[in-house]
Design an enzyme around this catalytic site. Sequence first.
Site, short mmCIF file in Angstrom:
data_model
loop_
_atom_site.label_atom_id
_atom_site.label_comp_id
_atom_site.label_asym_id
_atom_site.label_seq_id
_atom_site.Cartn_x
_atom_site.Cartn_y
_atom_site.Cartn_z
N ASN A 1 0.83 -1.19 0.00
CA ASN A 1 0.00 0.00 0.00
C ASN A 1 0.87 1.26 0.00
OD1 ASN A 1 -2.31 1.65 0.13
ND2 ASN A 1 -3.34 0.20 1.49
N HIS B 1 23.29 -0.41 11.20
CA HIS B 1 24.48 0.43 11.31
C HIS B 1 25.38 -0.07 12.44
CE1 HIS B 1 22.97 3.29 8.40
NE2 HIS B 1 21.80 3.14 8.97
N GLY C 1 -0.62 -1.35 8.85
CA GLY C 1 -0.07 -0.04 8.55
C GLY C 1 0.94 0.43 9.58
N THR D 1 10.97 -7.34 15.95
CA THR D 1 12.39 -7.51 16.27
C THR D 1 12.79 -8.99 16.35
OG1 THR D 1 11.94 -7.44 18.64
CG2 THR D 1 12.44 -5.34 17.56
#
Length: 185
Positions: free
Chosen positions: A85, A115, A142, A165
Amino acid sequence: MADSERTRMIAGEWYTCIDDELEALRVIARDAVFEHNTLPPQQRGNIGPALSVLLGSTGEGGRIEAPFHCAYGFNIHLGDGAFLNAGCTILDTAPVRIGRRTLLGPNVQIYCAEHHKEAAGRQAGLEIARPVTIGNDAWIGGSAIILGGISIGDGAIVGAGAVVTRDVPDNTTVVGNPARMVRHG
């Protein structure tokens, strides 16, 4: 001869994202994304022409609504009928596989790049790329965020706004930050 930063990225090793070859690839992706995001919907079709060519693979009926953003594009693989979407962002420094008939809600974000944990490493542009796999018939709500190295199983549901996670098993619903299981089966 030393491996290139792109070779290191593909191999899942630490690489420097501040690199001319990688920047050239990101420029190609930005141009394809710009075309996709600015074409009138009837001209764009399911996926803009340049983005469609750039993607790693696109199954029949796969669709990406505009606006969309990706880092490279060539690491993104969409199964048949996969739907992204409006507002989705995929930082595809590693392969991102989205299964058949899987739905991503608006503003879903997938981050493959991790990172360096030390400031000097970040200043040097050090990253490591971790793949993301989302199975068939999954539903990602969403504004969910999926971190690198995550697998989401077939039929899984990720609630809106969740931060994933950890891996999500098949037919499991997860919600929250960090995402936690609320239903299995």
